[in-house]
Structure formats: structure tokens, C-alpha cells
Scaffold this motif. Structure first.
Motif, mmCIF file in Angstrom:
data_model
loop_
_atom_site.group_PDB
_atom_site.id
_atom_site.type_symbol
_atom_site.label_atom_id
_atom_site.label_comp_id
_atom_site.label_asym_id
_atom_site.label_seq_id
_atom_site.Cartn_x
_atom_site.Cartn_y
_atom_site.Cartn_z
ATOM 1 N N ASP A 25 -13.057 -11.219 -7.764
ATOM 2 C CA ASP A 25 -13.280 -11.319 -9.505
ATOM 3 C C ASP A 25 -11.850 -11.739 -10.120
ATOM 4 N N GLU A 26 -11.881 -11.529 -11.529
ATOM 5 C CA GLU A 26 -10.602 -12.226 -12.240
ATOM 6 C C GLU A 26 -9.374 -11.147 -11.729
ATOM 7 N N PHE A 27 -9.668 -10.102 -11.150
ATOM 8 C CA PHE A 27 -8.482 -9.188 -10.852
ATOM 9 C C PHE A 27 -7.948 -9.359 -9.513
ATOM 10 N N SER A 28 -8.543 -9.829 -8.485
ATOM 11 C CA SER A 28 -8.338 -10.006 -7.226
ATOM 12 C C SER A 28 -6.721 -10.566 -6.891
ATOM 13 N N ASP A 29 -6.510 -11.682 -7.521
ATOM 14 C CA ASP A 29 -5.055 -12.147 -7.359
ATOM 15 C C ASP A 29 -4.107 -11.203 -7.650
ATOM 16 N N ILE A 30 -4.170 -10.345 -8.880
ATOM 17 C CA ILE A 30 -3.200 -9.336 -9.280
ATOM 18 C C ILE A 30 -3.487 -8.307 -8.339
ATOM 19 N N ASN A 31 -4.227 -7.770 -7.937
ATOM 20 C CA ASN A 31 -4.476 -6.645 -6.863
ATOM 21 C C ASN A 31 -3.879 -6.942 -5.696
ATOM 22 N N ASN A 32 -3.902 -8.236 -5.047
ATOM 23 C CA ASN A 32 -3.535 -8.457 -3.806
ATOM 24 C C ASN A 32 -1.840 -8.751 -4.085
ATOM 25 N N MET A 33 -1.348 -9.175 -5.301
ATOM 26 C CA MET A 33 -0.004 -9.164 -5.453
ATOM 27 C C MET A 33 0.454 -7.698 -5.460
ATOM 28 N N LEU A 34 -0.131 -6.927 -6.050
ATOM 29 C CA LEU A 34 0.153 -5.504 -6.335
ATOM 30 C C LEU A 34 0.162 -4.745 -4.711
ATOM 31 N N LYS A 35 -0.848 -4.968 -3.956
ATOM 32 C CA LYS A 35 -0.966 -4.467 -2.525
ATOM 33 C C LYS A 35 0.538 -5.185 -1.896
ATOM 34 N N LYS A 36 0.713 -6.380 -2.052
ATOM 35 C CA LYS A 36 1.953 -6.814 -1.063
ATOM 36 C C LYS A 36 3.329 -6.294 -1.677
ATOM 37 N N THR A 37 3.350 -6.231 -2.894
ATOM 38 C CA THR A 37 4.502 -5.376 -3.634
ATOM 39 C C THR A 37 4.787 -4.013 -3.132
ATOM 40 N N ILE A 38 3.569 -3.313 -3.016
ATOM 41 C CA ILE A 38 3.751 -1.859 -2.732
ATOM 42 C C ILE A 38 3.926 -1.812 -1.344
ATOM 43 N N MET A 39 3.548 -2.578 -0.375
ATOM 44 C CA MET A 39 3.872 -2.526 0.990
ATOM 45 C C MET A 39 5.278 -2.950 1.181
ATOM 46 N N ASP A 40 5.621 -3.983 0.633
ATOM 47 C CA ASP A 40 7.144 -4.526 0.724
ATOM 48 C C ASP A 40 8.168 -3.152 0.168
ATOM 49 N N THR A 41 7.607 -2.755 -0.609
ATOM 50 C CA THR A 41 8.476 -1.428 -0.951
ATOM 51 C C THR A 41 8.521 -0.456 -0.214
ATOM 52 N N LEU A 42 7.330 0.005 0.403
ATOM 53 C CA LEU A 42 7.305 1.047 1.525
ATOM 54 C C LEU A 42 8.082 0.642 2.577
ATOM 55 N N VAL A 43 7.971 -0.563 2.978
ATOM 56 C CA VAL A 43 8.628 -0.862 4.379
ATOM 57 C C VAL A 43 10.304 -0.893 3.995
ATOM 58 N N ASN A 44 10.336 -1.263 3.001
ATOM 59 C CA ASN A 44 11.916 -1.348 2.729
ATOM 60 C C ASN A 44 12.562 -0.058 2.045
ATOM 61 N N ALA A 45 11.922 0.867 1.880
ATOM 62 C CA ALA A 45 12.320 2.270 1.292
ATOM 63 C C ALA A 45 13.421 2.820 2.347
#
Length: 93
Positions: free
Chosen positions: A73-93
Motif C-alpha cells: 500500500d501507500e505506506f509500505s515504503d515508509i514502513n520499511n524505512m522505519l523498520k530499517k532505521t529501528i533495527m539499525d538503531t538497535l544494533v548500534n545502541a
């Protein structure tokens, strides 16, 4: 569809915790947590809350990360970017 188990495992590993350490922090058995992570058992809401607190990750973030990427849907790209950002934050925290 949600993939809670795999997401919990990814978050646990990002936090560099063993199953035993997560078990100690949640008062849930190691075998129960293992079955959740391997999608052999659906966690209760109480178990999810304990896991979320132990990982220091809000439950709504765990649920967001667990959502299937099958939607287009129209939000899937935003959702995927959010997921990537969150996981990057968790890994680098």
C-alpha cells in the motif's frame, strides 16, 4: 500477518543477550522463549510485555517490526524505512 518470534529473536540478538539472560530478565523459561522465537508457541500479552521491558524496546515497536512486508500500500515504503532505521538503531545502541 505478524512474525513475533523471529522479531523477538532479532531484537534479543541486537541487544546481545542470550536466551538465558532474557529468561533471567523476564522470569520466563528459556525453553518457552525458544519456542516463541522459533514460532512454535504464541506468546501471551503478559509474556510480550515482559520481553519488551527486558529488551528495552516498546511493545508497539516490536509489533511494527513483526509486520509482514507483503502489503503493497501507500505506506509500505515508509514502513520499511522505519523498520530499517529501528533495527539499525538497535544494533548500534
Amino acid at each position: 500477518m505478524l512474525d513475533i518470534g523471529s522479531t523477538i529473536k532479532l531484537c534479543r540478538e541486537a541487544r546481545k543477550l542470550t536466551l538465558q539472560e532474557l529468561s533471567d530478565r523476564t522470569d520466563l523459561t528459556k525453553s518457552y522463549l525458544s519456542r516463541i522465537e522459533n514460532n512454535q508457541r504464541e506468546p501471551t500479552i503478559t509474556a510480550l510485555e515482559r520481553i519488551s521491558l527486558a529488551l528495552h524496546i516498546p511493545l508497539n515497536i516490536i509489533i511494527l517490526l513483526s509486520e509482514s512486508e507483503e502489503t503493497n500500500d501507500e505506506f509500505s515504503d515508509i514502513n520499511n524505512m522505519l523498520k530499517k532505521t529501528i533495527m539499525d538503531t538497535l544494533v548500534n545502541a
